[in-house]
Write an enzyme that holds these catalytic residues in place. Structure first.
Site, PDB file in Angstrom:
ATOM      1  N   ASP A  70       0.824  -1.210   0.000  1.00  0.00           N
ATOM      2  CA  ASP A  70       0.000   0.000   0.000  1.00  0.00           C
ATOM      3  C   ASP A  70       0.856   1.258   0.000  1.00  0.00           C
ATOM      4  O   ASP A  70       2.084   1.187   0.157  1.00  0.00           O
ATOM      5  CB  ASP A  70      -0.973  -0.001   1.190  1.00  0.00           C
ATOM      6  CG  ASP A  70      -0.348  -0.444   2.499  1.00  0.00           C
ATOM      7  OD1 ASP A  70       0.892  -0.448   2.582  1.00  0.00           O
ATOM      8  OD2 ASP A  70      -1.094  -0.769   3.434  1.00  0.00           O
ATOM      9  N   ASP A 139      -7.661  -3.048  13.982  1.00  0.00           N
ATOM     10  CA  ASP A 139      -9.020  -3.418  13.564  1.00  0.00           C
ATOM     11  C   ASP A 139      -9.003  -4.567  12.555  1.00  0.00           C
ATOM     12  O   ASP A 139     -10.005  -4.867  11.920  1.00  0.00           O
ATOM     13  CB  ASP A 139      -9.753  -2.201  12.978  1.00  0.00           C
ATOM     14  CG  ASP A 139      -9.078  -1.658  11.724  1.00  0.00           C
ATOM     15  OD1 ASP A 139      -8.065  -2.257  11.272  1.00  0.00           O
ATOM     16  OD2 ASP A 139      -9.559  -0.644  11.182  1.00  0.00           O
ATOM     17  N   GLU A 146      -9.804  -1.796   5.147  1.00  0.00           N
ATOM     18  CA  GLU A 146     -10.469  -1.536   6.412  1.00  0.00           C
ATOM     19  C   GLU A 146     -11.682  -2.460   6.570  1.00  0.00           C
ATOM     20  O   GLU A 146     -12.108  -3.105   5.599  1.00  0.00           O
ATOM     21  CB  GLU A 146     -10.918  -0.068   6.440  1.00  0.00           C
ATOM     22  CG  GLU A 146      -9.775   0.941   6.364  1.00  0.00           C
ATOM     23  CD  GLU A 146      -9.029   1.115   7.688  1.00  0.00           C
ATOM     24  OE1 GLU A 146      -9.021   0.178   8.508  1.00  0.00           O
ATOM     25  OE2 GLU A 146      -8.444   2.203   7.890  1.00  0.00           O
TER      26      GLU A 146
HETATM   27  C1  GLP Z   1      -0.777   0.430   8.509  1.00  0.00           C
HETATM   28  C2  GLP Z   1      -0.485  -0.293   7.206  1.00  0.00           C
HETATM   29  C3  GLP Z   1      -0.674  -1.775   7.324  1.00  0.00           C
HETATM   30  C4  GLP Z   1       0.037  -2.282   8.560  1.00  0.00           C
HETATM   31  C5  GLP Z   1      -0.595  -1.652   9.765  1.00  0.00           C
HETATM   32  C6  GLP Z   1      -0.017  -2.153  11.082  1.00  0.00           C
HETATM   33  O1  GLP Z   1      -2.080   0.830   8.657  1.00  0.00           O
HETATM   34  N1  GLP Z   1      -1.269   0.174   6.108  1.00  0.00           N
HETATM   35  O2  GLP Z   1      -0.180  -2.399   6.160  1.00  0.00           O
HETATM   36  O3  GLP Z   1      -0.041  -3.678   8.614  1.00  0.00           O
HETATM   37  O4  GLP Z   1      -0.386  -0.258   9.687  1.00  0.00           O
HETATM   38  O5  GLP Z   1       1.140  -1.469  11.414  1.00  0.00           O
HETATM   39  P1  GLP Z   1       2.089  -1.886  12.578  1.00  0.00           P
HETATM   40  O6  GLP Z   1       2.849  -3.058  12.093  1.00  0.00           O
HETATM   41  O7  GLP Z   1       2.967  -0.682  12.784  1.00  0.00           O
HETATM   42  O8  GLP Z   1       1.256  -2.172  13.752  1.00  0.00           O
END
Ligand code: GLP
Length: 262
Positions: A70, A139, A146
């Site tokens: 992403d 979430d 989402e």
């Molecule tokens: C963001 C990204 C996700 C990622 C998530 C969790 O929202 N778009 O791809 O998995 O955060 O991040 P973290 O690993 O920092 O908890």
């Protein structure tokens, strides 16, 4: 689904890095190994170990093509919160990989739909993704899919929820309004089309999401639950993330993965 429970974040990261490295080394097909990659804090330990392996000559990325999950819409590459910037700072600048093998959605495109369609076509041109590594949000979002994104969604524009903007505000001066409201993201269908999916789930704040991924029903509410229908899905997690699993579930996965721990 396999669930690999490790004592802590470091051991989870080493397990996942070793798994990925073995897959790359054992890839014998006459085409590159195609690896999907996430951003976030979850994969940093894996990236550090992959960098170490590359620098020590244990692992080559010359025949690896990557596709990131992403990218924020409207952030230029040189913004230190863009996922382009994150990936170069945390992985690509430290390994020997041909620049043309790196694919990241362009968050500054003036044609988001076209950009996403071309991304899907490029993935297909390599014969699909061999292994997609991912993280999840609190979430349960996988990439930026989402709650209530279709479980068969493809790469496209996503609106971020207020919750996600609040969680990610820590990188934007603690101001959720400064977090971009939209992103480009691979779809749940894009991820589950991969031959294997390896998702990292670490920490107490992900405990509800891990339970929903593993024990809940398959539901758009928890998009990560789509992994239950994938024949090559692996969750690598740490003890801290297991807090909401039932004792039975926890023991069951320890039993069937015991060989991994010996
Ligand atoms: C963001 C990204 C996700 C990622 C998530 C969790 O929202 N778009 O791809 O998995 O955060 O991040 P973290 O690993 O920092 O908890």
């Amino acid at each position: 689904m396999r669930v690999i429970i490790q004592d802590n974040y470091e051991k989870m990261s080493l397990w996942a890095a070793n798994y990925i490295a073995e897959k790359i080394r054992n890839h014998k097909e006459d085409r590159p190994f195609v690896l999907g990659l996430p951003t976030g804090s979850s994969p940093i330990g894996v990236y550090q170990e992959l960098i170490r392996m590359n620098k020590s000559g244990e692992l080559s990325f010359q025949n690896v093509v990557t596709f990131n999950m992403d990218e924020y819409l409207g952030l230029p590459r040189d913004n230190d919160q863009s996922y382009w910037y994150f990936m170069h700072e945390n992985l690509f600048d430290h390994i020997e990989i041909p620049a043309e093998n790196i694919n990241i959605l362009n968050g500054m495109t003036d044609d988001p739909e076209g950009e996403c369609a071309r991304y899907e076509e490029k993935i297909a041109s390599y014969g699909g993704i061999d292994l997609f590594m991912g993280g999840i949000g609190v979430d349960g979002h996988l990439a930026f899919n989402e709650p209530y994104t279709s479980l068969s969604s493809r790469t496209g524009v996503r609106n971020l929820t207020t919750d996600t903007r609040i969680v990610n505000a820590r990188f934007f001066g603690n101001d959720p309004e400064k977090v971009p409201a939209q992103a480009l993201s691979v779809g749940i269908g894009t991820v589950t089309d991969s031959k294997e999916v390896l998702v990292l789930i670490s920490g107490h704040n992900k405990a509800r999401a891990l339970a929903a991924t593993v024990e809940g029903g398959v539901s758009q509410k928890w998009t990560c639950s789509a992994l239950q229908l994938h024949n090559g899905a692996i969750i690598a997690c740490d003890e801290a993330a297991c807090g909401e699993l039932t004792v039975d579930t926890y023991k069951y996965f320890l039993d069937i993965e015991r060989a991994e721990r010996l």
